[in-house]
Design a protein around this motif. Structure first.
Motif, PDB file in Angstrom:
ATOM      1  N   ILE A 112      27.449  44.466  46.017  1.00 20.09           N
ATOM      2  CA  ILE A 112      27.432  43.720  44.647  1.00 20.09           C
ATOM      3  C   ILE A 112      28.829  44.274  44.234  1.00 20.09           C
ATOM      4  O   ILE A 112      29.015  45.223  44.090  1.00 20.09           O
ATOM      5  N   GLY A 113      29.549  44.007  43.890  1.00 18.83           N
ATOM      6  CA  GLY A 113      30.238  43.880  43.492  1.00 18.83           C
ATOM      7  C   GLY A 113      30.783  43.277  41.868  1.00 18.83           C
ATOM      8  O   GLY A 113      30.475  41.868  41.984  1.00 18.83           O
ATOM      9  N   HIS A 114      31.410  44.323  41.082  1.00 14.35           N
ATOM     10  CA  HIS A 114      31.940  44.139  39.925  1.00 14.35           C
ATOM     11  C   HIS A 114      32.826  43.005  39.643  1.00 14.35           C
ATOM     12  O   HIS A 114      34.136  43.811  39.938  1.00 14.35           O
ATOM     13  N   SER A 115      33.384  42.304  38.773  1.00  7.92           N
ATOM     14  CA  SER A 115      34.826  41.529  39.332  1.00  7.92           C
ATOM     15  C   SER A 115      35.257  41.430  40.457  1.00  7.92           C
ATOM     16  O   SER A 115      35.194  40.703  41.125  1.00  7.92           O
ATOM     17  N   LEU A 116      35.826  42.472  39.681  1.00  9.03           N
ATOM     18  CA  LEU A 116      37.383  42.626  41.563  1.00  9.03           C
ATOM     19  C   LEU A 116      36.020  42.552  42.825  1.00  9.03           C
ATOM     20  O   LEU A 116      37.174  42.259  43.679  1.00  9.03           O
ATOM     21  N   ILE A 138      28.901  39.685  40.360  1.00  7.62           N
ATOM     22  CA  ILE A 138      29.106  39.964  39.005  1.00  7.62           C
ATOM     23  C   ILE A 138      30.505  39.757  38.255  1.00  7.62           C
ATOM     24  O   ILE A 138      30.925  40.751  38.130  1.00  7.62           O
ATOM     25  N   ALA A 139      30.100  38.827  37.433  1.00  3.12           N
ATOM     26  CA  ALA A 139      31.656  38.174  36.499  1.00  3.12           C
ATOM     27  C   ALA A 139      32.438  38.454  37.269  1.00  3.12           C
ATOM     28  O   ALA A 139      33.709  38.814  37.072  1.00  3.12           O
ATOM     29  N   SER A 140      32.250  37.314  38.543  1.00  3.34           N
ATOM     30  CA  SER A 140      33.976  37.574  39.898  1.00  3.34           C
ATOM     31  C   SER A 140      33.942  36.636  39.722  1.00  3.34           C
ATOM     32  O   SER A 140      33.594  35.420  39.928  1.00  3.34           O
ATOM     33  N   ALA A 227      26.905  35.505  36.017  1.00  7.69           N
ATOM     34  CA  ALA A 227      27.295  35.132  35.017  1.00  7.69           C
ATOM     35  C   ALA A 227      27.095  35.036  33.839  1.00  7.69           C
ATOM     36  O   ALA A 227      25.688  36.155  34.010  1.00  7.69           O
ATOM     37  N   THR A 228      28.062  36.030  32.572  1.00 13.27           N
ATOM     38  CA  THR A 228      27.714  36.099  31.719  1.00 13.27           C
ATOM     39  C   THR A 228      28.135  35.347  30.794  1.00 13.27           C
ATOM     40  O   THR A 228      29.601  34.928  30.449  1.00 13.27           O
ATOM     41  N   ALA A 229      27.573  34.684  30.292  1.00 14.46           N
ATOM     42  CA  ALA A 229      27.695  33.829  28.659  1.00 14.46           C
ATOM     43  C   ALA A 229      29.193  34.622  27.664  1.00 14.46           C
ATOM     44  O   ALA A 229      29.883  34.276  26.576  1.00 14.46           O
ATOM     45  N   ALA A 234      38.652  36.216  31.256  1.00 18.92           N
ATOM     46  CA  ALA A 234      38.431  37.416  32.625  1.00 18.92           C
ATOM     47  C   ALA A 234      37.676  35.779  33.323  1.00 18.92           C
ATOM     48  O   ALA A 234      37.919  35.726  34.416  1.00 18.92           O
ATOM     49  N   ALA A 235      36.287  36.089  33.511  1.00 20.61           N
ATOM     50  CA  ALA A 235      35.222  35.585  34.565  1.00 20.61           C
ATOM     51  C   ALA A 235      33.882  34.601  33.868  1.00 20.61           C
ATOM     52  O   ALA A 235      33.542  34.405  33.261  1.00 20.61           O
TER      53      ALA A 235
END
Length: 291
Positions: A112-116, A138-140, A227-229, A234-235
């Motif tokens: 489970i990876g956040h962004s990077l 997640i937001a990646s 993802a998030t609105a 960034a993402a």
């Protein structure tokens, strides 16, 4: 955190190039379903998964979690040294996955990876340096023309990156802490890699041997993209979904907080409790696809 939230053990993980990473292993509450490796964002460290109880959330649902610091971050080796994006893909995440597999007792191992952490996982799985049973981003997102269709946003991204690289040229690294952009600074070599992805519109290894974008089609395990609105640069959700479609991911976008307010930010999706229901959707996807 209550006493039944999972026993935590701090461990060291040695990479093939002899760099030592530090990690926190949280044992699951009750019967174990599998192991979830938690890979942090840029300018961050493994503690981001503790701030709002993300790691505990999965431990309470039967997952052993291994949250680790990439080299140059947190308590891992490499502070103040030069490291590259490829080091994360070729060495760090593969070593942690191997260590997780050794503890797994034959049960699933997921990242489970956040962004990077999310796009490093996709790259490593795609080129075969890592073998996880599922991946969650997640937001990646990777800033490239092929994923960001908005010319206005691309102009902003390019302007931001030029300003960042001017700071790197002056300081010899990116001082994220001093600029209040995160808990951890980044090396100049790593920042130059990110600039190369953007300005060359090519996400690949520095030596040209691996095209990470093309490798997404080789991923044959379940992939989930959250993802998030609330992420405006960034993402952005459109770009995140575009990237993850190449890996045939299940796509999910948080449009509001669980309390009914604004959707969480790029960082807040992990470091606040605004999207706990989305965390549960991630866990349900993994459990269903790996049962």
């Amino acid at each position: 955190m209550g006493p039944d939230a999972g026993v935590i053990e701090d461990v060291e993980i040695r990479c093939a190039d002899r760099v030592t990473l530090r990690a926190s292993v949280r044992e699951p509450v009750g019967e174990s379903f599998g192991t979830a490796i938690l890979a942090h964002a840029m300018f961050a460290r493994r503690g981001e998964f503790e701030r709002a109880g993300f790691a505990e959330h999965f431990a309470r649902r039967g997952w052993r979690t291994i949250a680790f610091d990439f080299r140059g971050h947190g308590d891992s080796d490499g502070k103040g040294t030069e490291y590259r994006y490829d080091d994360f893909v070729m060495h760090d995440l593969p070593a942690v996955t191997e260590a997780a597999r050794a503890r797994s007792d034959g049960r699933p191992v997921v990242v489970i990876g956040h962004s990077l952490g999310g796009h490093v996982a996709l790259a490593a799985q795609g080129i075969g340096t890592m073998r996880a049973d599922a991946i969650v981003g997640i937001a990646s997102n990777v800033w490239m023309r092929r994923t960001e269709r908005s010319s206005r946003v691309r102009l902003v991204q390019h302007a931001v990156l030029r300003a960042v690289m001017a700071i790197v040229a002056r300081r010899g690294y990116f001082p994220a802490r001093a600029l209040r952009q995160g808990s951890d600074d980044e090396s100049a070599s790593y920042m130059r890699d990110l600039a190369r992805f953007v300005f060359d519109d090519k996400w690949g290894s520095a030596d040209g041997a691996h095209d990470y974008t093309a490798a997404l089609s080789a991923i044959d395990v379940p992939v989930y993209s959250l993802a998030t609105a609330g992420d405006r640069l960034a993402a952005r959700p459109d770009a995140v979904c575009e990237l993850h479609r190449m890996a045939r991911a299940e796509l999910d976008v948080v449009t509001a907080s669980d309390a009914g307010g604004r959707a969480p930010s790029h960082i807040g999706i992990v470091t606040t409790r605004s999207a706990v229901s989305a965390w549960s959707r991630v866990e349900a996807f993994l459990r269903e696809r790996l049962a």
